[in-house]
Design a protein around this motif. Structure first.
Motif, PDB file in Angstrom:
ATOM      1  N   SER A  95       0.808  -1.223   0.000  1.00 28.47           N
ATOM      2  CA  SER A  95       0.000   0.000   0.000  1.00 28.47           C
ATOM      3  C   SER A  95       0.839   1.270   0.000  1.00 28.47           C
ATOM      4  N   GLY A  98       0.784   3.582  -3.099  1.00 28.84           N
ATOM      5  CA  GLY A  98      -0.375   4.411  -3.417  1.00 28.84           C
ATOM      6  C   GLY A  98      -1.597   3.572  -3.724  1.00 28.84           C
ATOM      7  N   GLU A  99      -2.751   4.131  -3.431  1.00 30.64           N
ATOM      8  CA  GLU A  99      -4.016   3.409  -3.566  1.00 30.64           C
ATOM      9  C   GLU A  99      -4.308   2.963  -4.994  1.00 30.64           C
ATOM     10  N   ASP A 100      -3.943   3.766  -5.978  1.00 29.85           N
ATOM     11  CA  ASP A 100      -4.243   3.412  -7.372  1.00 29.85           C
ATOM     12  C   ASP A 100      -3.365   2.277  -7.884  1.00 29.85           C
ATOM     13  N   TYR A 102      -1.913  -0.108  -5.549  1.00 25.16           N
ATOM     14  CA  TYR A 102      -1.960  -1.188  -4.564  1.00 25.16           C
ATOM     15  C   TYR A 102      -2.817  -2.353  -5.061  1.00 25.16           C
ATOM     16  N   ARG A 107      -6.721  -6.641  -8.785  1.00 28.54           N
ATOM     17  CA  ARG A 107      -7.916  -5.836  -9.058  1.00 28.54           C
ATOM     18  C   ARG A 107      -8.286  -5.914 -10.544  1.00 28.54           C
ATOM     19  N   ASP A 126      -7.028  -8.794  -0.735  1.00 28.40           N
ATOM     20  CA  ASP A 126      -5.865  -7.950  -0.952  1.00 28.40           C
ATOM     21  C   ASP A 126      -4.947  -8.092   0.254  1.00 28.40           C
ATOM     22  N   ASP A 128      -1.617  -6.828   2.032  1.00 24.54           N
ATOM     23  CA  ASP A 128      -0.717  -5.677   2.074  1.00 24.54           C
ATOM     24  C   ASP A 128       0.602  -6.088   2.734  1.00 24.54           C
TER      25      ASP A 128
END
Length: 151
Positions: A95, A98-100, A102, A107, A126, A128
């Motif tokens: 993570s 960055g969220e985009d 991760y 995804r 997911d 991490d």
């Protein structure tokens, strides 16, 4: 019992290690499980009436690892609808990128499988790397729920 294909995207071997343990758990629960480390479209299509699990790490800017990318591209290009396919996705990432980015590979696979009309057996997991040092330990509760849902 179920016929399950486990499709792996790995860069440094972490996803492959998790997949090996998932195969062991699936087999010990009476399922027929096959591991695919260099999956091809025909391998994947052989399960269109069965169950698959995608276990993938994420590279760079949230991309699919090189060994899984040809399958992803082939599925995207040929777009074979698979309404009888059941699936699960275990996505590994960090993570701190960055969220985009991760867990971007998992995804992307999850979204494409839904577009192909496949049915999720369990919500995407997911994992991490900033939180879970041991990815298998993080995957075991998800796998337990997954096993209860498949026949």
């Amino acid at each position: 019992m179920a016929k399950i294909g486990v499709f792996v995207g790995s860069v440094f071997g972490g996803a492959e290690d998790v997949a090996q343990d998932v195969i062991t758990q699936l087999s010990s629960n009476g399922h027929t499980a096959q591991l695919y480390l260099d999956p091809q479209l025909d391998d994947f299509l052989a399960y269109q009436n069965d169950t698959i699990v995608v276990i993938t790490s994420t590279t760079g800017q949230g991309e699919v690892p090189d060994n899984l990318l040809p399958l992803y591209v082939a599925l995207n290009d040929q777009f074979p609808l698979m309404p009888k396919l059941s699936y699960g996705v275990i996505s590994m990432g960090d993570s701190s990128y960055g969220e985009d980015r991760y867990c971007g590979a998992g995804r992307q696979f999850d979204e494409m499988l839904q577009q192909l009309q496949a049915k999720p057996v369990a919500e995407r997991l997911d994992i991490d790397a900033c939180v879970s040092f041991d990815a298998l330990e993080a995957a075991l509760p998800w796998l337990s729920r997954f096993l209860k849902q498949i026949v």
